[in-house]
Design a protein around this motif. Structure first.
Motif, PDB file in Angstrom:
ATOM      1  N   LEU A  37      75.358  29.155  95.624  1.00 48.89           N
ATOM      2  CA  LEU A  37      76.307  30.202  95.994  1.00 48.89           C
ATOM      3  C   LEU A  37      75.695  31.185  96.990  1.00 48.89           C
ATOM      4  O   LEU A  37      76.403  31.746  97.818  1.00 48.89           O
ATOM      5  CB  LEU A  37      76.767  30.948  94.742  1.00 48.89           C
ATOM      6  N   ARG A  38      74.376  31.399  96.915  1.00 46.77           N
ATOM      7  CA  ARG A  38      73.741  32.324  97.851  1.00 46.77           C
ATOM      8  C   ARG A  38      73.462  31.676  99.199  1.00 46.77           C
ATOM      9  O   ARG A  38      73.656  32.292 100.240  1.00 46.77           O
ATOM     10  CB  ARG A  38      72.422  32.846  97.269  1.00 46.77           C
ATOM     11  N   GLY A  39      72.986  30.421  99.208  1.00 48.39           N
ATOM     12  CA  GLY A  39      72.618  29.784 100.467  1.00 48.39           C
ATOM     13  C   GLY A  39      73.349  28.508 100.777  1.00 48.39           C
ATOM     14  O   GLY A  39      73.222  27.966 101.883  1.00 48.39           O
ATOM     15  N   GLY A  40      74.119  28.002  99.800  1.00 45.26           N
ATOM     16  CA  GLY A  40      74.798  26.734 100.009  1.00 45.26           C
ATOM     17  C   GLY A  40      75.872  26.786 101.068  1.00 45.26           C
ATOM     18  O   GLY A  40      76.117  25.814 101.784  1.00 45.26           O
ATOM     19  N   LEU A  41      76.551  27.916 101.195  1.00 46.15           N
ATOM     20  CA  LEU A  41      77.601  28.035 102.203  1.00 46.15           C
ATOM     21  C   LEU A  41      77.028  27.899 103.607  1.00 46.15           C
ATOM     22  O   LEU A  41      77.645  27.294 104.486  1.00 46.15           O
ATOM     23  CB  LEU A  41      78.318  29.371 102.040  1.00 46.15           C
ATOM     24  N   ALA A  42      75.832  28.460 103.811  1.00 45.83           N
ATOM     25  CA  ALA A  42      75.194  28.306 105.116  1.00 45.83           C
ATOM     26  C   ALA A  42      74.849  26.840 105.373  1.00 45.83           C
ATOM     27  O   ALA A  42      75.015  26.337 106.496  1.00 45.83           O
ATOM     28  CB  ALA A  42      73.934  29.165 105.181  1.00 45.83           C
ATOM     29  N   LEU A 165      85.158  29.280  91.709  1.00 45.23           N
ATOM     30  CA  LEU A 165      85.296  27.858  91.394  1.00 45.23           C
ATOM     31  C   LEU A 165      84.229  27.399  90.410  1.00 45.23           C
ATOM     32  O   LEU A 165      84.431  26.437  89.672  1.00 45.23           O
ATOM     33  CB  LEU A 165      85.217  27.030  92.683  1.00 45.23           C
ATOM     34  N   PHE A 166      83.075  28.073  90.420  1.00 47.93           N
ATOM     35  CA  PHE A 166      81.992  27.750  89.496  1.00 47.93           C
ATOM     36  C   PHE A 166      82.006  28.645  88.262  1.00 47.93           C
ATOM     37  O   PHE A 166      81.106  28.564  87.435  1.00 47.93           O
ATOM     38  CB  PHE A 166      80.632  27.908  90.201  1.00 47.93           C
ATOM     39  N   GLY A 167      83.012  29.520  88.153  1.00 48.93           N
ATOM     40  CA  GLY A 167      83.051  30.447  87.035  1.00 48.93           C
ATOM     41  C   GLY A 167      81.936  31.463  87.086  1.00 48.93           C
ATOM     42  O   GLY A 167      81.407  31.863  86.046  1.00 48.93           O
ATOM     43  N   ALA A 168      81.548  31.907  88.307  1.00 47.09           N
ATOM     44  CA  ALA A 168      80.424  32.815  88.481  1.00 47.09           C
ATOM     45  C   ALA A 168      80.895  34.120  89.113  1.00 47.09           C
ATOM     46  O   ALA A 168      81.961  34.194  89.722  1.00 47.09           O
ATOM     47  CB  ALA A 168      79.339  32.176  89.345  1.00 47.09           C
ATOM     48  N   ALA A 169      80.079  35.147  88.988  1.00 47.24           N
ATOM     49  CA  ALA A 169      80.367  36.463  89.550  1.00 47.24           C
ATOM     50  C   ALA A 169      79.050  37.132  89.912  1.00 47.24           C
ATOM     51  O   ALA A 169      77.986  36.806  89.365  1.00 47.24           O
ATOM     52  CB  ALA A 169      81.154  37.327  88.562  1.00 47.24           C
ATOM     53  N   LYS A 170      79.123  38.064  90.847  1.00 46.75           N
ATOM     54  CA  LYS A 170      77.948  38.817  91.282  1.00 46.75           C
ATOM     55  C   LYS A 170      78.007  40.217  90.696  1.00 46.75           C
ATOM     56  O   LYS A 170      79.005  40.916  90.831  1.00 46.75           O
ATOM     57  CB  LYS A 170      77.895  38.874  92.819  1.00 46.75           C
ATOM     58  N   LEU A 171      76.931  40.627  90.058  1.00 47.57           N
ATOM     59  CA  LEU A 171      76.824  41.958  89.468  1.00 47.57           C
ATOM     60  C   LEU A 171      75.904  42.804  90.345  1.00 47.57           C
ATOM     61  O   LEU A 171      74.752  42.431  90.579  1.00 47.57           O
ATOM     62  CB  LEU A 171      76.265  41.866  88.046  1.00 47.57           C
ATOM     63  N   GLU A 172      76.420  43.906  90.850  1.00 44.94           N
ATOM     64  CA  GLU A 172      75.647  44.771  91.738  1.00 44.94           C
ATOM     65  C   GLU A 172      75.579  46.170  91.156  1.00 44.94           C
ATOM     66  O   GLU A 172      76.601  46.761  90.802  1.00 44.94           O
ATOM     67  CB  GLU A 172      76.271  44.816  93.130  1.00 44.94           C
ATOM     68  N   LEU A 173      74.370  46.699  91.081  1.00 45.77           N
ATOM     69  CA  LEU A 173      74.144  48.037  90.555  1.00 45.77           C
ATOM     70  C   LEU A 173      73.869  48.975  91.726  1.00 45.77           C
ATOM     71  O   LEU A 173      72.916  48.773  92.483  1.00 45.77           O
ATOM     72  CB  LEU A 173      72.958  48.065  89.588  1.00 45.77           C
ATOM     73  N   SER A 174      74.728  49.977  91.892  1.00 41.93           N
ATOM     74  CA  SER A 174      74.527  50.988  92.930  1.00 41.93           C
ATOM     75  C   SER A 174      73.647  52.085  92.358  1.00 41.93           C
ATOM     76  O   SER A 174      73.974  52.679  91.332  1.00 41.93           O
ATOM     77  CB  SER A 174      75.868  51.566  93.382  1.00 41.93           C
ATOM     78  N   VAL A 175      72.526  52.328  93.049  1.00 41.41           N
ATOM     79  CA  VAL A 175      71.528  53.271  92.572  1.00 41.41           C
ATOM     80  C   VAL A 175      71.384  54.390  93.587  1.00 41.41           C
ATOM     81  O   VAL A 175      71.476  54.153  94.801  1.00 41.41           O
ATOM     82  CB  VAL A 175      70.174  52.585  92.331  1.00 41.41           C
ATOM     83  N   ALA A 176      71.174  55.608  93.118  1.00 40.45           N
ATOM     84  CA  ALA A 176      70.975  56.740  94.015  1.00 40.45           C
ATOM     85  C   ALA A 176      69.755  56.482  94.896  1.00 40.45           C
ATOM     86  O   ALA A 176      68.708  56.026  94.427  1.00 40.45           O
ATOM     87  CB  ALA A 176      70.781  58.026  93.216  1.00 40.45           C
ATOM     88  N   GLY A 177      69.894  56.762  96.193  1.00 39.60           N
ATOM     89  CA  GLY A 177      68.824  56.518  97.146  1.00 39.60           C
ATOM     90  C   GLY A 177      69.229  55.465  98.154  1.00 39.60           C
ATOM     91  O   GLY A 177      70.126  54.649  97.921  1.00 39.60           O
ATOM     92  N   GLN A 183      70.996  43.561  92.860  1.00 39.43           N
ATOM     93  CA  GLN A 183      72.034  42.555  92.654  1.00 39.43           C
ATOM     94  C   GLN A 183      71.547  41.477  91.698  1.00 39.43           C
ATOM     95  O   GLN A 183      70.385  41.066  91.737  1.00 39.43           O
ATOM     96  CB  GLN A 183      72.435  41.897  93.979  1.00 39.43           C
ATOM     97  N   LEU A 184      72.480  41.031  90.853  1.00 44.02           N
ATOM     98  CA  LEU A 184      72.286  39.853  90.017  1.00 44.02           C
ATOM     99  C   LEU A 184      73.281  38.807  90.514  1.00 44.02           C
ATOM    100  O   LEU A 184      74.442  38.803  90.119  1.00 44.02           O
ATOM    101  CB  LEU A 184      72.515  40.178  88.540  1.00 44.02           C
ATOM    102  N   SER A 185      72.798  37.943  91.405  1.00 43.53           N
ATOM    103  CA  SER A 185      73.664  36.954  92.051  1.00 43.53           C
ATOM    104  C   SER A 185      73.162  35.541  91.722  1.00 43.53           C
ATOM    105  O   SER A 185      72.134  35.128  92.262  1.00 43.53           O
ATOM    106  CB  SER A 185      73.657  37.125  93.571  1.00 43.53           C
ATOM    107  N   TYR A 186      73.818  34.849  90.807  1.00 38.26           N
ATOM    108  CA  TYR A 186      75.100  35.094  90.167  1.00 38.26           C
ATOM    109  C   TYR A 186      74.953  34.910  88.670  1.00 38.26           C
ATOM    110  O   TYR A 186      73.980  34.317  88.200  1.00 38.26           O
ATOM    111  CB  TYR A 186      76.143  34.102  90.701  1.00 38.26           C
ATOM    112  N   LEU A 187      75.968  35.403  87.931  1.00 34.38           N
ATOM    113  CA  LEU A 187      76.039  35.231  86.490  1.00 34.38           C
ATOM    114  C   LEU A 187      77.342  34.531  86.141  1.00 34.38           C
ATOM    115  O   LEU A 187      78.243  34.437  86.974  1.00 34.38           O
ATOM    116  CB  LEU A 187      75.986  36.587  85.780  1.00 34.38           C
ATOM    117  N   GLY A 188      77.441  34.059  84.906  1.00 32.55           N
ATOM    118  CA  GLY A 188      78.724  33.572  84.431  1.00 32.55           C
ATOM    119  C   GLY A 188      79.754  34.683  84.512  1.00 32.55           C
ATOM    120  O   GLY A 188      79.446  35.851  84.271  1.00 32.55           O
TER     121      GLY A 188
END
Length: 568
Positions: A37-42, A165-177, A183-188
């Motif tokens: 999902l991170r590099g396969g599209l490329a 399609l793979f039942g996956a999602a990306k979790l991103e934490l916005s942090v001050a600064g 990022q947690l790419s990807y989780l169920g």
């Protein structure tokens, strides 16, 4: 459990009932499809580019009936061209008898790519402790990123179409600064929602023992849940997803069950209606989304560009095609993106903050925890005025307008809504503001002069703001400062003084001559600028002292950033 009960339990709202055991301080891996999902599209894009450039040779080799029959001189010239490896590498391989070696090279390259993806997955791990979320990644060059829980400004769950399609999602934490996001790419997909709840509970100040929800009863259960989570499977009621699948399959094929689960995820709403009462949720009708886009500034520029292109074609000035067509494509793409990102939009208040969801095929939702909103602005474009439409943006630490389109999109908490929608959104972002500013919001949106108790700009400010001086005004009430301004683009800025960074007065030579000043309330960087453009110099000094004193007192009393500590 009946079949209908199982069907209802498979829907997205069940995510709110699920709990994970990943916030245990141990290292865990991401979804197995993460490298793809991170590099396969490329990789797919590269393969498509190669195939597109070699399509004639591929047609000749595999579908000779469709290959053109060139004759005579053209065939001889094509043979010469074919002999050049730079022009036709496949022809060179065939003519020199290197097909076997070429196939072996392809197999080795594919094996290397698959191996690299697998190694990337093995080396990418994360852990969640009581103080931070940490991510380790990299094969040759290792990186270790850490996001302190008390610095988290928001948590975003994005579900791009390909990942869904793979039942996956990306979790991103916005942090001050600056550049502090993790990022947690990807989780169920369902696991991402449950893990977000765990992180928010820990960030709220609640004890870890109360943050985990339902806990497993044995060490074997712990190991099973960890394995299921590493494989990207959901964990429901302390039971790994594969165990639930085996127990509930009951004669159904695994493929049909998987398809049904994916369809349920596609159709499920981004926000769980059970998390908030229906009256606290704002929905945007489709007609309003389309109408506001057609009446937006981008559409005006689109009409202008179409006119320029038509004039250029009519006068045979073909250079305009190369100069203005890319700009036109960009504007149309922006308008389409605005429409799609506003579909299925909803905003709701939850115990862990404000939850905002949007999207149709590629979806996303973000959670802004309490105490993270530094400034809010409601604006109204001139062409929206007959319909009473407004848009609302916020300043949140770690999300600036220069951080990219995704971050800028996350500062937009209400794409288009009515004045009543603005009131509801303000009350979600700053709890209690609907009561504290009951008489202020209406006057701030459409009023002028002393309406609603605003302190107006003096008449002499018309020398600097001839059109908008009657709209300029400010008010401070119950720990909230509000600034009203603008005519062509009406605006109301609301700043919770507990989040204020500093306050400043500016007086140039012209303003000193007119006995005027401008007042600036400094917040974190973002699309909202809390500036009062013109105010009487004496009133500015009084406002400076009052706002500075109130901001210190409110900040000392504010405990909203540890909203769960009371339940610890």
């Amino acid at each position: 459990m009946s079949e209908s009960d199982r069907d209802r339990g498979a829907a997205a709202p069940a995510a709110a009932r699920r709990a994970t055991d990943l916030a245990d301080g141990e290292w865990h891996r991401l979804h197995p499809a993460s490298p793809l999902l991170r590099g396969g599209l490329a990789l797919i894009a590269i393969i498509g580019f190669v195939i597109a450039n070699l399509r004639e040779r591929l047609v000749e080799m595999f579908l000779p009936v469709f290959a053109p029959d060139l004759g005579g001189e053209v065939d001889r010239e094509f043979s010469d061209w074919q002999g050049d490896w730079a022009n036709d590498p496949i022809g060179g391989i065939v003519l020199n008898g290197l097909v076997g070696w070429a196939l072996l090279a392809v197999v080795l390259v594919l094996a290397g790519i698959v191996g690299g993806f697998w190694l990337s997955w093995r080396m990418h791990s994360f852990r969640i402790t009581g103080e931070a979320v940490e991510v380790r990644s990299g094969i040759l060059f290792r990186s270790h990123r850490s996001a302190r829980l008390d610095r988290i400004q928001g948590i975003n769950v994005q579900r791009p179409l390909f990942a869904r399609l793979f039942g996956a999602a990306k979790l991103e934490l916005s942090v001050a600064g600056q550049s502090g996001d993790v990022q947690l790419s990807y989780l169920g997909s369902t696991l991402a929602d449950s893990l977000r709840a765990d992180i928010l509970r820990l960030a709220s100040g609640a004890r870890a023992a109360k943050a985990a929800g339902v806990r497993p009863d044995s060490a074997a259960d712990v190991a099973a849940i960890a394995d299921a989570a590493a494989a990207g499977e959901p964990v429901a009621d302390g039971v790994p997803g594969h165990a639930l699948d085996e127990a509930s399959a009951a004669g159904k094929g695994r493929v049909s069950e998987l398809v049904g689960r994916r369809v349920g995820e596609f159709m499920a709403p981004e926000l769980d209606p059970e998390l908030a009462p229906p009256e606290s949720v704002v929905h945007i009708p489709l007609g309003r989304v389309i109408g506001s886009t057609l009446l937006g500034g981008a559409m005006i520029w689109t009409v202008i560009l179409v006119g320029v292109l038509a004039a250029g074609i009519f006068t045979q000035q073909w250079w305009v095609l190369f100069s203005f067509v890319p700009a036109l494509i960009g504007l149309v793409s922006y308008a389409w993106s605005r429409i799609t990102k506003s579909l299925r939009y909803s905003i709701a208040g939850t115990p862990d903050g404000v939850r905002i969801g949007h999207g149709l095929l590629s979806t996303g939702n973000q959670t802004i925890p309490p105490g993270r909103v530094h400034a809010i602005e409601a604006t109204q474009w001139l062409l929206w005025r007959p319909f009473g439409w407004w848009t609302v943006r916020v300043n949140v630490a770690g999300q600036s307008i220069s951080a990219g389109s995704d971050a800028a999109q996350r500062t937009l908490v209400l794409p288009v809504g009515t004045a009543d929608d603005v009131r509801r959104v303000l009350d979600l972002l700053v709890p209690g503001s609907a009561i504290a500013l009951a008489d202020v919001i209406g006057a701030g949106l459409t009023g002028r002069g002393t309406d609603g108790g605003f302190r107006p700009a003096p008449r002499r400010s018309a020398w600097l703001h001839p059109l908008s001086w009657r709209r300029i005004g400010w008010i401070e009430q119950d720990g909230i400062a509000a600034i009203r301004r603008g005519v062509l683009l009406r605006g109301l800025v609301v700043v919770p003084l507990a989040r204020l960074q500093s306050v400043a007065i500016q007086r140039g030579p012209v303003r000193r001559m007119l006995r005027l000043a401008s007042l600036r309330l400094h917040t974190v960087t973002g699309p909202v600028t809390a500036t009062l453009p013109a105010v009487d110099a004496i009133d500015a000094e009084q406002a400076f002292e009052s706002v500075a004193r109130e901001a210190v007192e409110r900040a000392a009393l504010d405990t909203s950033d540890h909203w769960g500590a009371a339940h610890a």
